[in-house]
Design an enzyme around this catalytic site. Structure first.
Site, mmCIF file in Angstrom:
data_model
loop_
_atom_site.group_PDB
_atom_site.id
_atom_site.type_symbol
_atom_site.label_atom_id
_atom_site.label_comp_id
_atom_site.label_asym_id
_atom_site.label_seq_id
_atom_site.Cartn_x
_atom_site.Cartn_y
_atom_site.Cartn_z
ATOM 1 N N GLY A 51 5.970 5.278 9.736
ATOM 2 C CA GLY A 51 7.216 5.171 10.499
ATOM 3 C C GLY A 51 8.081 6.412 10.452
ATOM 4 N N GLU A 56 -5.040 13.049 -4.658
ATOM 5 C CA GLU A 56 -3.595 13.254 -4.569
ATOM 6 C C GLU A 56 -3.167 14.444 -5.416
ATOM 7 O OE1 GLU A 56 -1.504 11.495 -2.456
ATOM 8 O OE2 GLU A 56 -3.462 10.846 -1.750
ATOM 9 N N LYS A 112 15.446 4.910 6.446
ATOM 10 C CA LYS A 112 15.026 6.242 6.904
ATOM 11 C C LYS A 112 14.477 6.234 8.322
ATOM 12 C CE LYS A 112 11.305 8.192 4.941
ATOM 13 N NZ LYS A 112 10.519 9.073 4.041
ATOM 14 N N ARG A 142 16.477 10.488 0.052
ATOM 15 C CA ARG A 142 16.949 11.852 0.323
ATOM 16 C C ARG A 142 17.729 11.988 1.633
ATOM 17 N NH1 ARG A 142 11.940 15.504 -0.193
ATOM 18 N NH2 ARG A 142 10.731 13.579 -0.344
HETATM 19 C C1 UD1 Z 1 0.701 9.987 1.182
HETATM 20 C C2 UD1 Z 1 -0.804 10.066 0.949
HETATM 21 C C3 UD1 Z 1 -1.208 11.529 0.911
HETATM 22 C C4 UD1 Z 1 -0.799 12.236 2.168
HETATM 23 C C5 UD1 Z 1 0.662 12.045 2.439
HETATM 24 C C6 UD1 Z 1 1.030 12.574 3.784
HETATM 25 C C7 UD1 Z 1 -1.369 8.147 -0.432
HETATM 26 C C8 UD1 Z 1 -1.644 7.672 -1.807
HETATM 27 N N1 UD1 Z 1 -1.107 9.435 -0.315
HETATM 28 O O1 UD1 Z 1 1.324 10.574 0.067
HETATM 29 O O2 UD1 Z 1 -2.626 11.640 0.741
HETATM 30 O O3 UD1 Z 1 -1.113 13.625 2.058
HETATM 31 O O4 UD1 Z 1 1.031 10.657 2.409
HETATM 32 O O5 UD1 Z 1 2.411 12.532 3.961
HETATM 33 O O6 UD1 Z 1 -1.425 7.375 0.512
HETATM 34 N N2 UD1 Z 1 5.149 3.738 1.937
HETATM 35 C C9 UD1 Z 1 5.420 2.384 1.941
HETATM 36 N N3 UD1 Z 1 5.321 1.698 0.774
HETATM 37 C C10 UD1 Z 1 4.969 2.301 -0.400
HETATM 38 C C11 UD1 Z 1 4.689 3.682 -0.384
HETATM 39 C C12 UD1 Z 1 4.786 4.367 0.802
HETATM 40 O O7 UD1 Z 1 5.743 1.801 2.975
HETATM 41 O O8 UD1 Z 1 4.892 1.587 -1.413
HETATM 42 C C13 UD1 Z 1 5.241 4.472 3.222
HETATM 43 C C14 UD1 Z 1 6.336 5.505 3.228
HETATM 44 O O9 UD1 Z 1 7.516 4.983 3.795
HETATM 45 C C15 UD1 Z 1 5.744 6.587 4.118
HETATM 46 C C16 UD1 Z 1 4.261 6.484 3.878
HETATM 47 O O10 UD1 Z 1 4.038 5.192 3.375
HETATM 48 O O11 UD1 Z 1 5.990 6.336 5.468
HETATM 49 C C17 UD1 Z 1 3.758 7.537 2.904
HETATM 50 O O12 UD1 Z 1 4.421 7.382 1.706
HETATM 51 P P1 UD1 Z 1 4.759 8.610 0.781
HETATM 52 O O13 UD1 Z 1 5.410 8.145 -0.448
HETATM 53 O O14 UD1 Z 1 5.445 9.658 1.547
HETATM 54 O O15 UD1 Z 1 3.283 9.091 0.415
HETATM 55 P P2 UD1 Z 1 2.867 10.371 -0.364
HETATM 56 O O16 UD1 Z 1 2.869 10.072 -1.809
HETATM 57 O O17 UD1 Z 1 3.642 11.524 0.099
#
Ligand code: UD1
Ligand code: CA
Length: 464
Positions: free
Chosen positions: A109, A159, A25, A18
């Site tokens: 990050g 979640e 990012k 996005r």
């Molecule tokens: C996650 C949490 C959620 C929380 C939210 C807060 C989980 C399953 N859920 O959800 O409870 O309320 O963050 O923002 O953990 N990332 C990786 N690799 C991946 C997936 C994510 O490095 O495979 C990193 C992303 O870059 C980010 C962070 O982890 O910095 C969170 O990922 P994001 O996809 O935003 O998590 P949410 O599904 O929003």
């Protein structure tokens, strides 16, 4: 309570689609520093024994930035997550480099404004506890919800996509930032599956596991929603930028700095200031800026790596870079001081003057419309309007040396390398290509002035 070394894992593998950007990012900046830089600095401030960054595509750009910015001063363990299969999977990528005897802190990050105070409280929960940073949101949609039992103890995180209607009404959300013992984390991660609505490996599944195993689960409240907010697009990034700038401005105001309008002030670096320093609206300060007692900065100035002595006044619309200025000097409006400029005490540099690699001695003045580059100027020198140091021959830069007390008449060209002796006066309009002796008058221009009475000015063709 904390006996184990602290290992921070920074999750930074998210694609950040996005942002619509070629950059990963987490390299997008807040206050002139990439988001991930804020997070790494927080880890450093906590005294982390090691920091692990989990990256996805764009890892090369991330490492290149890190090496450029920190050089060999700091070390980071890099772990690649080739496919984004979820937060638990991301954390797993860093595990091989983490010893069993460690307390692990999970950071994001793209959550740049997290305070060291909040993280300190989280870490202080202990290395025998699973501790979560949570926050109450009026609009919790999209976040994992903190589920508590009748006694108020945390039993798990659910979640958004897996939550029941009742759970969706919970306003306390998981920020994702958490701390736990490494041994437990390793055991739990081995058990996390992806049988959920998104088909991802959820790190949040470990909360219920901790509870079931009888480990203490603690929560720490975030001090503000912004400090735990992530930036997924440029709208959120801009909002966090404003929040961050306002926090910095308010802190400076409390320290006694005077800002005409804290909402129109941008600091992208560090500012040291003395007493009674004032900064007008619309200024941008970058790098390391130091302003001594009583300095006044006019509106719409840009200061990048600049140090300014006591009582000096910088007038509106001046642009200063890698410049050192003494006390009681006066600069601008509309001055451009480029790298290597050193102005002594009580100097004056006026409008539309450009300087570069120029040392200007005490009390000297360059008041209007000049270019002074590669120059050593003594004390009490007066450089007339329109004077240019011709420092460049198309291939090399040459030095202009002007001794104490020289007076250079307006619109003179000083063809470097050239040196002007102490107390010399240069007649206006001169092209000075040879060294000038001390004292006396030196001029070099067409010898006589002639007038042609019957001369006719060119006429414009009248259109018919
Ligand atoms: C996650 C949490 C959620 C929380 C939210 C807060 C989980 C399953 N859920 O959800 O409870 O309320 O963050 O923002 O953990 N990332 C990786 N690799 C991946 C997936 C994510 O490095 O495979 C990193 C992303 O870059 C980010 C962070 O982890 O910095 C969170 O990922 P994001 O996809 O935003 O998590 P949410 O599904 O929003
Ligand atoms: Ca998110």
């Amino acid at each position: 309570m904390n006996k184990l070394p602290l290992h921070c894992i920074v999750l930074a593998a998210g694609q950040g689609t996005r942002m619509k950007s070629a950059k990963p990012k987490v390299l997008h900046g807040i206050g002139g520093k990439p988001m991930v830089g804020h997070v790494l600095d927080a880890a450093e401030a906590l005294g982390a024994a090691a920091v692990h960054v989990v990256h996805g595509h764009g890892g090369d750009q991330l490492r290149a930035w890190f090496d450029r910015h920190y050089g060999s001063e700091r070390k980071v363990y890099w772990a690649e997550q080739a496919q984004q299969l979820g937060t638990a999977h991301a954390v797993s990528q860093a595990l091989p480099a983490i010893p069993d005897q460690a307390q692990v802190l999970i950071l994001y990050g793209d959550v740049p404004l997290i305070s060291v105070a909040t993280l300190g409280a989280l870490v202080a929960a202990g290395d025998d506890t699973l501790a979560l940073v949570t926050v109450e949101l009026a609009e919790p949609k999209g976040y994992g919800r903190i589920v508590r039992n009748a006694e108020g103890a945390v039993t798990g995180v659910v979640e958004e996509n897996d939550a029941s209607d009742a759970e969706k009404r919970i306003r306390e959300v998981n920020t994702g930032l958490m701390s736990m013992p490494a041994t437990r984390l390793k055991q739990w991660l081995a058990q996390v599956g992806n049988d959920n609505a998104k088909g991802e490996y959820y790190l949040t599944d470990i909360v219920a596991m901790a509870m079931a195993s009888g480990l203490k689960v603690a929560t720490v409240s975030a001090a503000s929603a912004e400090e735990v907010e992530g930036a997924n697009d440029r709208v959120q990034l801009a909002r966090l930028e404003r929040f961050h700038q306002r926090q910095q401005a308010d802190a400076l105001l409390r320290q006694g700095l005077s800002l005409a309008d804290p909402a129109r002030f941008d600091l992208r670096g560090t500012l040291d200031h003395g007493r009674d320093v004032s900064i007008d609206v619309g200024c941008v300060l970058e790098g390391r800026v130091s302003l001594a007692d009583g300095v006044s900065i006019g509106p719409y100035c840009i200061l990048r790596d600049v140090s300014i002595g006591a009582g000096t006044v910088i007038e509106a619309h001046s642009v200063l870079e890698q410049t050192v200025i003494g006390a009681a000097a006066h600069v601008g409006p509309f001055a451009r001081l480029r790298p290597g400029t050193e102005l002594g005490d009580e100097t004056k540099v006026g409008n539309f003057v450009e300087t570069k690699q120029a040392q200007v001695g005490k009390g000297s003045k360059i008041n209007h419309l000049s270019y002074v580059g590669d120059a050593r100027i003594g004390t009490d020198v007066n450089i007339g309007a329109g004077t240019i140091t011709c420092n460049y021959d198309g291939a090399n830069k040459h030095l202009t040396q002007i001794a104490d007390g020289v007076f250079v008449g307006s619109n003179s060209s000083l063809v470097a390398p050239v040196s002007l002796g102490a107390g010399a006066t240069i007649g206006a309009g001169s092209v000075i290509a040879s060294d000038v002796p001390a004292g006396g008058l030196t001029l070099c221009r067409a010898r006589e002035q002639k007038s042609y009475a019957r001369w006719q000015r060119p006429q414009k063709n009248k259109k018919d």
